[in-house]
Scaffold this motif. Structure first.
Motif, mmCIF file in Angstrom:
data_model
loop_
_atom_site.group_PDB
_atom_site.id
_atom_site.type_symbol
_atom_site.label_atom_id
_atom_site.label_comp_id
_atom_site.label_asym_id
_atom_site.label_seq_id
_atom_site.Cartn_x
_atom_site.Cartn_y
_atom_site.Cartn_z
ATOM 1 N N TRP A 1 39.348 31.267 42.957
ATOM 2 C CA TRP A 1 40.202 30.157 43.309
ATOM 3 C C TRP A 1 41.394 28.956 42.460
ATOM 4 O O TRP A 1 42.940 29.040 43.436
ATOM 5 C CB TRP A 1 39.286 28.683 42.837
ATOM 6 N N CYS B 1 43.856 31.481 44.876
ATOM 7 C CA CYS B 1 44.299 30.586 46.014
ATOM 8 C C CYS B 1 44.964 29.104 45.508
ATOM 9 O O CYS B 1 45.966 28.515 47.028
ATOM 10 C CB CYS B 1 42.623 29.866 46.507
ATOM 11 N N ASP B 2 44.559 28.679 44.700
ATOM 12 C CA ASP B 2 45.942 27.396 44.700
ATOM 13 C C ASP B 2 46.942 27.696 44.212
ATOM 14 O O ASP B 2 48.148 27.268 44.934
ATOM 15 C CB ASP B 2 45.066 27.270 43.274
ATOM 16 N N ARG C 1 41.129 24.487 46.341
ATOM 17 C CA ARG C 1 40.632 24.078 46.064
ATOM 18 C C ARG C 1 39.779 22.999 45.846
ATOM 19 O O ARG C 1 39.026 22.315 46.455
ATOM 20 C CB ARG C 1 39.977 24.355 44.588
ATOM 21 N N LEU D 1 32.429 23.193 46.412
ATOM 22 C CA LEU D 1 33.378 24.055 46.260
ATOM 23 C C LEU D 1 32.185 25.611 45.602
ATOM 24 O O LEU D 1 31.742 25.508 44.706
ATOM 25 C CB LEU D 1 33.979 24.165 44.905
#
Length: 306
Positions: free
Chosen positions: A87, A90-91, A99, A119
């Protein structure tokens, strides 16, 4: 095969490669009748992680020997050193909002109340995750993945009030990133779906063709199976189709879900059968009325041969 929504530059940029995937899934029976389906991003070559001829041959032999179980083979790793948190990565790819927006979209998609976790946990187990839409899976699995993705993208899009202005995108920092707003989060979505739906995940070395299973299923201790159960997703898909068919959804003109693929629920088939039956009865009635009118006028067809 092309979906009409892709004629709009805004949506074409918004969805990137997934626009093509939606279009293929929408006409899968006519454009792809093979048991396996796969994709490789043009960007894989730029990163020097596209499949070599040797790796392609190995993959083809592997697929030929498979019993079409639920497995996904992928060869472009999200993190080459295998140390980053899923995550967090991904951020980094989505202007720091991955997220947060994923959780909001997931909560909205399933109608989860505030306070309930939304999540999906993704373990930092030292194995590879997939990116750049470079993978192969059985065609039936692909259709299930697309079903999930269509609903997720629609939920994500609705968070922004179905706004069609790229500047409103929170998943990008630069103008190009804002224009391709959903592309980066969609690149990693297959991991979440595959992991939590219990698919076997196999990393394929793009050079040597050597493969190794990742995120072993027997070691997945925090799978959110109930949210990725096909029966549940199918019922959700049919509920959306019924809304679209009946025009019950608010803001239908800007509703993304019906534009990304097939709209079908059992009621459509029932209605079509009923309409066909009514047309048949109507045809019979008209024929009967016509016959009665002829008889009243004294017309009588002579037998053939006389």
């Amino acid at each position: 095969m092309r979906l009409s929504v892709l004629d709009d530059t805004y949506y074409r940029d918004l969805l990137c490669e997934f626009g093509a995937m939606f279009a293929i899934a929408n006409r899968i029976d006519t454009v792809h009748k093979l048991p396996w389906i796969g994709f490789q991003s043009w960007r894989a070559a730029g990163r020097k992680v596209s499949l070599s001829e040797s790796a392609e041959e190995t993959l083809e032999k592997t697929m030929a020997g498979e019993n079409h179980e639920d497995v996904i083979y992928y060869w472009v790793p999200m993190d080459t050193d295998q140390t980053s948190n899923f995550w967090s990565t991904c951020d980094c790819l989505n202007a720091g909002h991955c997220r947060t927006l994923f959780e909001d979209a997931f909560r909205n998609m399933y109608g989860l109340p505030e306070g309930v976790a939304a999540l999906p946990p993704m373990p930092n187990d030292g194995d590879y995750w997939s990116t750049l839409h470079s993978w192969v899976m059985p065609t039936p699995s692909f259709l299930k993945f697309i079903m999930f993705t269509r609903m997720f993208v629609d939920s994500l899009h609705s968070l922004n009030g179905n706004n069609t202005e790229p500047a409103s995108c929170l998943l990008g920092a630069s103008q190009p990133e804002k224009r391709h707003c959903y592309c980066r989060i969609l690149e990693i979505l297959v991991n979440i779906w595959a992991y939590h739906s219990g698919r076997k995940m196999v990393y394929l070395n793009p050079v040597t063709g050597e493969s190794k299973e990742q995120h072993l299923r027997e070691e997945r201790n925090e799978m959110w199976v109930k949210f990725f159960d096909f029966t549940l997703l199918k019922s959700m898909d049919e509920d959306l189709a019924e809304e679209a068919d009946d025009g019950m959804h608010p803001g239908t003109d800007q509703w993304l879900w019906p534009l990304t693929g097939q709209v079908f629920w059992p009621g459509i088939a029932d209605r079509e059968r009923e309409e066909k039956y009514i047309k048949k009865l109507d045809k019979k009635l008209k024929s009967k009325v016509k016959l009665l009118e002829r008889q009243k006028s004294g017309y009588k067809q002579k037998p053939l041969g006389q």
